[in-house]
Design an enzyme around this catalytic site. Sequence first.
Site, PDB file in Angstrom:
ATOM      1  N   CYS A  44      -0.362  -0.206   0.336  1.00  0.00           N
ATOM      2  CA  CYS A  44       0.905  -0.513  -0.350  1.00  0.00           C
ATOM      3  C   CYS A  44       1.895  -1.219   0.580  1.00  0.00           C
ATOM      4  O   CYS A  44       2.593  -2.135   0.167  1.00  0.00           O
ATOM      5  CB  CYS A  44       1.597   0.758  -0.835  1.00  0.00           C
ATOM      6  SG  CYS A  44       0.534   2.006  -1.556  1.00  0.00           S
ATOM      7  N   ASP A  45       1.979  -0.772   1.822  1.00  0.00           N
ATOM      8  CA  ASP A  45       3.129  -1.142   2.657  1.00  0.00           C
ATOM      9  C   ASP A  45       2.837  -2.000   3.887  1.00  0.00           C
ATOM     10  O   ASP A  45       3.766  -2.444   4.562  1.00  0.00           O
ATOM     11  CB  ASP A  45       3.851   0.145   3.130  1.00  0.00           C
ATOM     12  CG  ASP A  45       4.450   0.917   1.965  1.00  0.00           C
ATOM     13  OD1 ASP A  45       4.759   0.276   0.942  1.00  0.00           O
ATOM     14  OD2 ASP A  45       4.598   2.145   2.065  1.00  0.00           O
ATOM     15  N   CYS A  47       0.681   5.011   2.781  1.00  0.00           N
ATOM     16  CA  CYS A  47      -0.239   4.074   2.130  1.00  0.00           C
ATOM     17  C   CYS A  47      -0.152   2.685   2.746  1.00  0.00           C
ATOM     18  O   CYS A  47       0.767   1.926   2.452  1.00  0.00           O
ATOM     19  CB  CYS A  47       0.076   4.010   0.636  1.00  0.00           C
ATOM     20  SG  CYS A  47      -0.914   2.813  -0.262  1.00  0.00           S
TER      21      CYS A  47
END
Length: 319
Positions: free
Chosen positions: A145-146, A142
């Site tokens: 997200c990261d 993701c």
Amino acid sequence: MEAELKKIIQKTKVAILGSGSAGLSAAIYAARAELEPIVVSGYEEGGQLTLTTLVENYPGFSDGVLGPDLMTDMRKQAEKFGAKFIPVKVVSFARMPGGFRVGLDSGEEIDAACVIIATGASARFLNVPGETELVGRGVSTCATCDAYFYKGKSVAVIGGGDSACEESGTLSKFADKVTIIHRRNEMRASKIMQARVKANPKISFIWDTVVEEVLAGETKLRALKLKDLKTGKISEFPVDGMFLAVGHVPNTEAFRGVLDMDEHGFIKADKGMRTSVEGVFAAGDVADPRYKQAISAAGDGCKAALEAERYITSLSDKK
Ligand code: NDP
């Protein structure tokens, strides 16, 4: 444990299948509507957010929130209002007179007047050595997200679809260098998405190539072992991160043949999260190949629970 399970498993107005942000949000709303929902929470309780670390895009947390903490709090909130959780997996699903029967891998069954399916989707992995061991230490599924953790670094994105393009675009805002590694020499992504990545000076490509192994340094990912499918040549490609964009697999096995699904197995649902079968609702990634965000899944869960409440009321009105 055995006795406890037997006590809880019974006829219920609403069974919620799944305990990610869609299932938990549905549980909060259904419990507050005094529908006394039973949540079949599976073995990976909390869903995909429990695989992440800091979540910085969930509204309401200006300093971010740890994915597992967010899920634990959502569960507590649902339990406070009376939701019951069963930590088992759904293995079968059938229509019954007056409702639905949900089969569990414990061998028991739940009879429910209505069902909210929130079993999510799982990111597809490559199944190569080193990959799962390095999740959270260089391997991610993701970018939203990261990506932030790869400021100024070099990352690889695996895949040739729209997700690979989107993930690469997101990563290019942070990383210095993004390399898309694809197993063929053309992408399946939409033309517009392809054009966007090809015009991005930070993004380059390695074609006809697969990852054979993910190599660890002392504490985190160090490099990828690549195989050129045309020449058979093996090489080492140093990177700080590998982002998998090789598709998601919706967890819909148990519902095949009962509910309408698209060609990838995602459950078809309308804006009220209603599926092709009256009394069955689907929320979150299990019915969403497009947005796949915790917040949109939570919104879906809320809508599904509100519609479930209406459905239950309509059943009592008919009596
Ligand atoms: P896709 O299934 O479209 O693409 C997966 C990619 O991964 C393919 O290029 C495939 O290669 C490759 N792949 C699959 N398995 C492997 C493997 N084992 N090893 C190496 N490569 C592999 O998935 P996406 O997640 O990209 O997209 C899913 C759906 O979501 C699509 O309908 C897409 O259009 C949509 N979407 C839309 C977006 C948007 O509109 N903004 C953004 C993201 C997704 P190959 O091509 O050779 O099969």
